[in-house]
Design an enzyme around this catalytic site. Structure first.
Site, PDB file in Angstrom:
ATOM      1  N   SER A   1       0.943  -0.977   0.043  1.00 57.48           N
ATOM      2  CA  SER A   1       0.028  -0.025   0.031  1.00 57.48           C
ATOM      3  C   SER A   1       0.739   1.309   0.134  1.00 57.48           C
ATOM      4  CB  SER A   1      -0.839  -0.113   1.337  1.00 57.48           C
ATOM      5  OG  SER A   1      -1.731   1.326   1.390  1.00 57.48           O
ATOM      6  N   GLY A   2       0.841   2.092  -1.033  1.00 62.51           N
ATOM      7  CA  GLY A   2       1.533   3.429  -0.936  1.00 62.51           C
ATOM      8  C   GLY A   2       2.547   3.173  -1.961  1.00 62.51           C
TER       9      GLY A   2
ATOM     10  N   THR B   1      -1.822   2.257  -8.547  1.00 60.85           N
ATOM     11  CA  THR B   1      -2.898   2.916  -8.958  1.00 60.85           C
ATOM     12  C   THR B   1      -2.639   4.026 -10.075  1.00 60.85           C
ATOM     13  OG1 THR B   1      -4.500   2.232  -7.201  1.00 60.85           O
ATOM     14  CG2 THR B   1      -5.135   3.956  -8.897  1.00 60.85           C
TER      15      THR B   1
ATOM     16  N   ASN C   1      -1.427   5.473   2.963  1.00 58.97           N
ATOM     17  CA  ASN C   1      -1.547   5.833   1.507  1.00 58.97           C
ATOM     18  C   ASN C   1      -2.785   6.728   1.528  1.00 58.97           C
ATOM     19  OD1 ASN C   1      -1.995   6.334  -0.907  1.00 58.97           O
ATOM     20  ND2 ASN C   1      -2.154   4.154  -1.646  1.00 58.97           N
TER      21      ASN C   1
ATOM     22  N   SER D   1      -5.514   4.917  -1.279  1.00 57.62           N
ATOM     23  CA  SER D   1      -5.304   3.272  -1.410  1.00 57.62           C
ATOM     24  C   SER D   1      -6.605   2.774  -1.996  1.00 57.62           C
ATOM     25  CB  SER D   1      -5.243   2.956  -0.055  1.00 57.62           C
ATOM     26  OG  SER D   1      -4.816   1.482  -0.427  1.00 57.62           O
ATOM     27  N   SER D   2      -6.230   2.127  -3.151  1.00 52.27           N
ATOM     28  CA  SER D   2      -7.297   1.398  -3.791  1.00 52.27           C
ATOM     29  C   SER D   2      -7.536   0.302  -2.982  1.00 52.27           C
ATOM     30  CB  SER D   2      -6.838   0.851  -5.290  1.00 52.27           C
ATOM     31  OG  SER D   2      -6.444   1.866  -5.828  1.00 52.27           O
TER      32      SER D   2
ATOM     33  N   GLY E   1      -0.447  -5.706  -3.084  1.00 53.92           N
ATOM     34  CA  GLY E   1       0.552  -6.391  -2.755  1.00 53.92           C
ATOM     35  C   GLY E   1       0.392  -7.120  -1.244  1.00 53.92           C
TER      36      GLY E   1
ATOM     37  N   GLU F   1       0.515  -7.460   2.366  1.00 55.43           N
ATOM     38  CA  GLU F   1       0.621  -6.721   3.304  1.00 55.43           C
ATOM     39  C   GLU F   1       0.707  -7.180   4.607  1.00 55.43           C
ATOM     40  OE1 GLU F   1      -3.003  -3.706   1.362  1.00 55.43           O
ATOM     41  OE2 GLU F   1      -3.642  -5.122   3.160  1.00 55.43           O
TER      42      GLU F   1
END
Length: 743
Positions: A233-234, A238, A280, A283-284, A539, A541
């Site tokens: 994340s981050g 995206t 993030n 974040s998606s 990815g 986590e």
């Protein structure tokens, strides 16, 4: 083409083989995370460029002189010590530090850090690596380094990162690091033009180079291409996905409205599917596979978006410094007064589904002044607006409305979307209290009467029916009297709260499904010769507290890692041996046992969870106990109290489990695993929304009500396994990617 982000850079240890010839058929991306530069500490949006890597399928043979020097024997270390050459040694926080060898043991080296002369420490020989002669020099391709190892790769990427050079090749692999701010002209129109039709490696490393290579391979080989984008994340997944889409539509579009629609669809998807997390700001919280379709002339003709695993738990609960989905805040900040009054909206702190997290808006100084004071929460007034160079709730609301118009949504449908979003917010504000009678059960609190009215009005439901459906559950008798007799079972306060939240999750998730469907309808195509697919997936986590969502995400990444091992390592090495290339074998850990632990029939964790859901009285504790009982000797599984982290050692055996994943051990807390694995509503609520007086709401549930999976057996709650859905997706994912690569 395969475009792959992975969370560890260990794969580049195969760099020696990359130097002898180009990697055929695949691309790799390594996700790296450096701390933001001090001047950008407040701009951690994770949007302006992450780590990205890629290679295209069936690259032409490129031979370069293998010149790497392999170290490991004592003679090499003795030579380095005698010559006074620096080495990279482990560091607890920086990863590696430069030092000099002062003594050599049987299995260890005594290192004197260059920045702490006079102090020494012992380091295992296999964790010490030779350093370049000039550690401040950087190269565009890590394979140009004299010593390619984990330490020199990271150092080269770090040096380039400090100079705003965020992309770096490893042969045909592209690494990118998130700079956390916009780098001028990095993605400008003139940059797009410069990469048009240029071979990989002729220009500096860039995500555009990967996108153009994918297009040219599709055109020459007449085969569809796959791009996988993954990372923590981050990392910027995206944003890099959007860079690929914009590059393809700008460079190879027809210049018609369809090109703009494909790009304009992103703001709408982000509004309903992205949220602020601790790592993030954008974040998606869902995965997607975006296909850009091309005609026989290799021009863009349309697109299609598939999505999966929307994070539903976020709808009802967020962490202290996190937010719900962007759309809730943007609607509160940007809706006109007429719409605001129609939807009975207030500031974010007035809604339960928002006020347990961060209630501040993203805004600039200018836009913050435009947001009326009565729309701001006390937290926003006291602490000020959240700052991000690419996020602005008021401005993004207006841009979203423009995007809706461009992709074909009229004012009526736009208002329908807003109405359901507001309905979910009001639903969350309905409170319950015990009746105090001997029959048990609960009733709505008096102060919830107005909220109930607003919710029923916005969702097209009968107010009394909604009240009854939230406080009772309908069951059908199967014995002891007339079969089919309807019985209303009173719900306790805790059960009513769960029913309310389940309804909110169901409504919002189906609204998101509708948004994706409408996005797909805005760029239709009749025929397609080939497509370039971009898989944007979360990815690996690993947080302090890991739940069901992290479990599913990490399971999918295990599948992708296996695919990567097979395509990049195993098949490449077999090809090297076939062609007689003198390349040392690269050893890697096969993670099939970890995948089996999760997805195997009957004994897999997902099947154990499904079996728990089918029990009359399922519990998270019994589920955890079943896992440990059936896999007590499994290498990949252990109990929380064996964790290296103190916070996990306090978790009881029936409250969690640890899995040793390819990227590291993760402790999962099983609280709410059973609840999150069930995607069904109880009969009362299911019937209620399916018979809504509002056609828009009714249509959201139409497909679900016709599904065989949602049919309930008499006297039993329905059960639709989220884990089974995700397992099906994961099992279909890698064959689809392989088909695209080999078609």
């Amino acid at each position: 083409m395969l475009y792959f982000h992975v969370l560890c850079c260990g794969v580049v240890r195969s760099g020696d083989s990359c130097r002898s010839r180009s990697v055929t058929a695949d691309v790799t991306v390594t996700s790296l995370r450096f701390s933001p530069k001090p001047e950008h500490q407040e701009e951690r949006s994770g949007r302006a460029g992450d780590l990205s890597a890629g290679t295209s399928a069936f690259l032409p043979r490129r031979t370069t002189r293998p010149h790497a020097v392999c170290w490991g024997t004592h003679s090499h270390w003795e030579a380095a010590m005698d010559d006074g050459k620096p080495v990279w040694a482990p560091h607890p926080t920086d990863g590696f530090q430069l030092g000099m060898i002062v003594d050599i043991g049987a299995d260890t080296l005594t290192i004197e850090p260059l920045n702490h002369r006079g102090k020494t420490f012992l380091a295992p020989i296999n964790q010490v690596f030779p350093a370049e002669d000039d550690v401040n020099k950087h190269v565009e391709d890590n394979c140009s380094l004299m010593y390619l190892n984990e330490a020199t790769l990271l150092n080269n990427v770090r040096v380039r990162y400090s100079k705003d050079l965020i992309y770096t090749f490893v042969a045909n692999i592209l690494i990118a690091v998130n700079p956390y701010y916009d780098i001028p002209k990095l993605y400008a129109p003139e940059t797009i033009k410069s990469y048009h039709g240029r071979s990989l490696g002729t220009l500096p490393p860039h995500v555009y180079a990967i996108a153009d290579k994918a297009y040219r391979d599709m055109k020459v080989l007449k085969m569809s291409q796959s791009i996988i984008v993954s990372g923590e994340s981050g990392a910027g997944k995206t944003e890099n996905t959007k860079f690929v889409l914009r590059y393809l539509t700008t460079s190879y579009g027809t210049g018609q409205d369809i090109d703009e629609r494909i790009v304009e669809a992103n703001p709408l998807l982000e509004a309903f599917g992205n949220a602020k997390t601790v790592r993030n700001n954008n974040s998606s919280r869902f995965g997607k596979f975006v296909e850009i379709h091309f005609n026989e002339k290799n021009a863009v003709v349309g697109g299609f978006v598939s999505h999966y695993l929307l994070e539903k738990s976020r709808i009802c609960m967020q962490g202290t410094d996190e937010r719900n989905y962007h759309i809730f805040y943007r609607l509160c900040a940007g809706a006109s007064e007429d719409i605001r009054n129609m939807l009975h909206l207030n500031s974010p702190d007035s809604f339960r589904y928002l006020n347990r997290g961060c209630t501040r808006y993203f805004s600039s100084k200018e836009s913050d002044k435009q947001i009326m004071q009565n729309r701001k929460s006390p937290e926003h007034v006291k602490a000020g607006a959240l700052k991000d160079p690419l996020l602005d709730d008021l401005g993004d609301f207006n841009r979203m409305c423009v995007a809706m118009k461009k992709i074909g949504l009229d004012d009526t449908e736009k208002l329908n979307l807003f109405r359901v979003v507001a309905g979910v917010l009001h639903l969350g504000n309905i409170d319950f209290e015990e009746t105090g009678s001997t029959s048990g059960g609960c009733v709505l609190k008096n102060q919830s009467s107005q909220t109930l009215q607003h919710c029923a009005e916005l969702l097209g439901l009968d107010q009394e029916d909604l009240r009854v459906s939230l406080t009772t559950r309908v069951m059908l008798t199967t014995a002891g009297g007339a079969k089919g007799t309807v019985i209303k079972v009173p719900l306790k306060v805790e059960q009513a709260n769960s029913a309310r939240d389940a309804l909110a999750k169901a409504v919002y998730s189906r609204l998101f499904d509708h948004v994706v469907t409408r996005v797909n309808q805005c760029f239709p195509f009749e025929t397609s010769s080939n497509f370039i697919g971009v898989l944007d997936i979360a990815g690996f986590e690993y947080f302090e507290h890991n739940s069901y969502e992290q479990f599913c995400i990490n399971y999918c990444n295990e599948k992708l890692q296996q695919f990567f091992n097979e395509r990049i390592l195993k098949e490449e090495q077999e090809l090297y041996q076939k062609e007689g290339l003198g390349v040392n074998e690269v050893h890697y850990v096969d993670n099939q046992d970890c995948i089996d632990l999760i997805e195997a029939k009957l004994l897999g964790i997902l099947d154990i969870l499904d079996e728990e859901n089918r029990l009359p009285q399922p519990s998270d504790q019994h589920f955890a106990e079943a896992i440990h009982s059936k896999h007590k000797d499994h290498f990949r599984l252990t109990i929380p109290r064996k964790s290296k982290l103190a916070i996990h050692r306090n978790i009881r055996d029936d409250e969690g489990f640890i899995i040793r994943h390819f990227a590291g051990a993760v402790c999962y807390e099983t609280t709410q695993f059973v609840e999150k694995n069930n995607d069904a509503l109880h009969m009362s609520l299911e019937s209620l929304v399916c018979e809504s007086k509002d056609k828009f709401v009714r249509d959201l549930f139409e497909n679900n009500s016709n599904s065989k999976d949602s049919k309930q057996k008499a006297g039993k709650l329905s059960f639709i396994s989220v884990g089974n859905k995700f397992k099906t997706f994961s099992c279909l994912l890698t064959p689809s990617l392989r088909k695209a690569l080999l078609s």
